[in-house]
Enzyme design. Sequence first.
Site, PDB file in Angstrom:
ATOM      1  N   SER A 118      -7.342  -3.368  14.184  1.00 56.61           N
ATOM      2  CA  SER A 118      -6.863  -2.654  15.371  1.00 56.61           C
ATOM      3  C   SER A 118      -7.994  -2.236  16.319  1.00 56.61           C
ATOM      4  O   SER A 118      -7.899  -2.434  17.531  1.00 56.61           O
ATOM      5  CB  SER A 118      -6.045  -1.439  14.946  1.00 56.61           C
ATOM      6  OG  SER A 118      -6.803  -0.592  14.102  1.00 56.61           O
ATOM      7  N   CYS A 121      -0.216   4.209   1.812  1.00 59.37           N
ATOM      8  CA  CYS A 121      -0.597   5.166   2.862  1.00 59.37           C
ATOM      9  C   CYS A 121       0.472   5.362   3.928  1.00 59.37           C
ATOM     10  O   CYS A 121       0.583   6.431   4.511  1.00 59.37           O
ATOM     11  CB  CYS A 121      -1.933   4.784   3.490  1.00 59.37           C
ATOM     12  SG  CYS A 121      -1.933   3.215   4.371  1.00 59.37           S
ATOM     13  N   LYS A 132     -12.473  -4.683   1.439  1.00 61.19           N
ATOM     14  CA  LYS A 132     -11.969  -3.859   2.523  1.00 61.19           C
ATOM     15  C   LYS A 132     -12.885  -2.653   2.670  1.00 61.19           C
ATOM     16  O   LYS A 132     -13.046  -1.861   1.744  1.00 61.19           O
ATOM     17  CB  LYS A 132     -10.539  -3.410   2.222  1.00 61.19           C
ATOM     18  CG  LYS A 132      -9.978  -2.487   3.286  1.00 61.19           C
ATOM     19  CD  LYS A 132      -8.522  -2.175   3.035  1.00 61.19           C
ATOM     20  CE  LYS A 132      -8.012  -1.201   4.080  1.00 61.19           C
ATOM     21  NZ  LYS A 132      -6.607  -0.862   3.854  1.00 61.19           N
ATOM     22  N   CYS A 140       0.864  -1.189   0.000  1.00 64.25           N
ATOM     23  CA  CYS A 140       0.000   0.000   0.000  1.00 64.25           C
ATOM     24  C   CYS A 140       0.894   1.230   0.000  1.00 64.25           C
ATOM     25  O   CYS A 140       2.094   1.135   0.254  1.00 64.25           O
ATOM     26  CB  CYS A 140      -0.901   0.010   1.241  1.00 64.25           C
ATOM     27  SG  CYS A 140      -2.302   1.140   1.080  1.00 64.25           S
ATOM     28  N   LYS A 143     -12.219  -7.447   5.506  1.00 64.80           N
ATOM     29  CA  LYS A 143     -11.659  -6.596   6.560  1.00 64.80           C
ATOM     30  C   LYS A 143     -12.561  -5.404   6.806  1.00 64.80           C
ATOM     31  O   LYS A 143     -12.944  -4.778   5.821  1.00 64.80           O
ATOM     32  CB  LYS A 143     -10.279  -6.129   6.084  1.00 64.80           C
ATOM     33  CG  LYS A 143      -9.590  -5.185   7.002  1.00 64.80           C
ATOM     34  CD  LYS A 143      -8.294  -4.789   6.404  1.00 64.80           C
ATOM     35  CE  LYS A 143      -7.723  -3.663   7.255  1.00 64.80           C
ATOM     36  NZ  LYS A 143      -6.619  -3.042   6.621  1.00 64.80           N
ATOM     37  N   ARG A 156      -3.929   3.565  12.551  1.00 66.66           N
ATOM     38  CA  ARG A 156      -3.354   4.766  11.923  1.00 66.66           C
ATOM     39  C   ARG A 156      -2.340   5.428  12.846  1.00 66.66           C
ATOM     40  O   ARG A 156      -1.438   6.110  12.382  1.00 66.66           O
ATOM     41  CB  ARG A 156      -4.471   5.697  11.476  1.00 66.66           C
ATOM     42  CG  ARG A 156      -5.222   5.025  10.327  1.00 66.66           C
ATOM     43  CD  ARG A 156      -6.351   5.811   9.753  1.00 66.66           C
ATOM     44  NE  ARG A 156      -7.020   4.973   8.738  1.00 66.66           N
ATOM     45  CZ  ARG A 156      -8.171   5.259   8.166  1.00 66.66           C
ATOM     46  NH1 ARG A 156      -8.786   6.385   8.479  1.00 66.66           N
ATOM     47  NH2 ARG A 156      -8.694   4.455   7.268  1.00 66.66           N
ATOM     48  N   ARG A 180     -11.182   7.924   3.113  1.00 68.71           N
ATOM     49  CA  ARG A 180     -10.903   6.892   2.112  1.00 68.71           C
ATOM     50  C   ARG A 180     -12.173   6.389   1.417  1.00 68.71           C
ATOM     51  O   ARG A 180     -12.194   5.316   0.834  1.00 68.71           O
ATOM     52  CB  ARG A 180     -10.198   5.699   2.776  1.00 68.71           C
ATOM     53  CG  ARG A 180      -8.928   6.052   3.539  1.00 68.71           C
ATOM     54  CD  ARG A 180      -7.955   4.884   3.538  1.00 68.71           C
ATOM     55  NE  ARG A 180      -6.948   4.908   4.578  1.00 68.71           N
ATOM     56  CZ  ARG A 180      -5.890   5.714   4.623  1.00 68.71           C
ATOM     57  NH1 ARG A 180      -5.715   6.648   3.688  1.00 68.71           N
ATOM     58  NH2 ARG A 180      -5.009   5.616   5.598  1.00 68.71           N
TER      59      ARG A 180
HETATM   60  C1  PBG Z   1      -3.742   0.224   4.686  1.00 65.58           C
HETATM   61  C2  PBG Z   1      -4.129  -0.640   5.798  1.00 65.58           C
HETATM   62  C3  PBG Z   1      -4.914  -0.286   6.887  1.00 65.58           C
HETATM   63  C4  PBG Z   1      -5.006  -1.426   7.683  1.00 65.58           C
HETATM   64  C5  PBG Z   1      -4.275  -2.432   7.075  1.00 65.58           C
HETATM   65  N1  PBG Z   1      -3.759  -1.939   5.898  1.00 65.58           N
HETATM   66  C6  PBG Z   1      -5.490   1.003   7.299  1.00 65.58           C
HETATM   67  C7  PBG Z   1      -6.370   1.794   6.452  1.00 65.58           C
HETATM   68  O1  PBG Z   1      -6.864   1.361   5.419  1.00 65.58           O
HETATM   69  O2  PBG Z   1      -6.559   2.949   6.819  1.00 65.58           O
HETATM   70  C8  PBG Z   1      -5.781  -1.490   8.968  1.00 65.58           C
HETATM   71  C9  PBG Z   1      -5.436  -2.584   9.897  1.00 65.58           C
HETATM   72  C10 PBG Z   1      -5.948  -2.396  11.271  1.00 65.58           C
HETATM   73  O3  PBG Z   1      -6.756  -1.494  11.571  1.00 65.58           O
HETATM   74  O4  PBG Z   1      -5.546  -3.203  12.114  1.00 65.58           O
HETATM   75  N2  PBG Z   1      -2.451   0.008   4.251  1.00 65.58           N
END
Ligand code: PBG
Length: 323
Positions: A274, A122, A195, A120, A248, A205, A217
């Site tokens: 998370s 980000c 997702k 990714c 997810k 984050r 997003r």
């Molecule tokens: C983006 C990514 C995210 C998570 C995994 N890959 C965050 C997002 O999309 O903002 C979240 C994982 C979590 O909350 O444990 N690379």
Amino acid sequence: MSFPVHRPRRLRKTELLRGLVRETRLSAASFVYPLFVCPGTNVRQEVSSMPGVFQQSADKIVEDCREVESLGIPGVILFGLPETKDPRGASSLQKDGVVQRAIEAIRKAKLNLAVITDVCLCEYTDHGHCGVIENGDVANDPTLEILAEQSLSHARAGADIVAPSDMMDGRVAAIRQKLDQNNFQDLPILSYAAKYCSGFYGPFREAADSAPQFGDRRSYQMDPANVREALKEVALDLEEGADMIMVKPALPYLDVIHRVSEEFHVPVAAYNVSGEYSMVKAAAQNGWLDEKRVVLEILTSIQRAGASIILTYHAKDAARWLK
Ligand code: PBG
């Protein structure tokens, strides 16, 4: 025929009987443990919103991986906290980038662990979005080449599986093509296919320092209200060459996990994210919930819904409890 001929309680009488008829058997063999890699050496900094989760330098990551392996957990997924960020996430492509160096260190330790990498932008862009910005929005097609290059870079460093989480359209095809052109035709892709744009990513984050600096997003992650669209996303990713797919978050989307696993005959992964972790931790620290009991119940539910792989920050604790 019903009561008194049928008495379901007969099979609940002892733990022996309950164990015999148990339909879902949770095991560490289906867990993947997420890890956050930062620069430097000897760094191990706890994430304040995720008690028990750390940002760690590569040397500490290897120590953690040793423990993960000893607990019978078969895989880890790596997220990078790079030294520098820019509009295009260039630091994600460096041969000596944080994730690349961590993969090499784990490889060198000869651990019996599948190393999965999150693909990714980000964590690597200064604006915190998962793709490059053009005209104030995340531009799909110009992002694909960067994601493909990032996957190739992880593959060259020794990753076993790449897992794109950006939600750009067409990224699985772009990554598959790039890997195939470079002799990585045997490297599997685990795509974060369904997702959702979720509030449950909040603590991540902080952990990955990847909050978007403007907007949100919603133009690329899925609307939480949709499930038929998830089936479409999964179908497209499989057509493009994904080997495994992911749903997810997990707990608020058990119906999605179920629908996807019924409809598609590929391994389904679910990410117990998370926010799901932090809620349990906070309640447990307040004495409001029995952590062990609730964690095992949650993970069992995710498996019962149809996930054969569970990415979870509880993996090490749960593996210990299941021993
Ligand atoms: C983006 C990514 C995210 C998570 C995994 N890959 C965050 C997002 O999309 O903002 C979240 C994982 C979590 O909350 O444990 N690379």
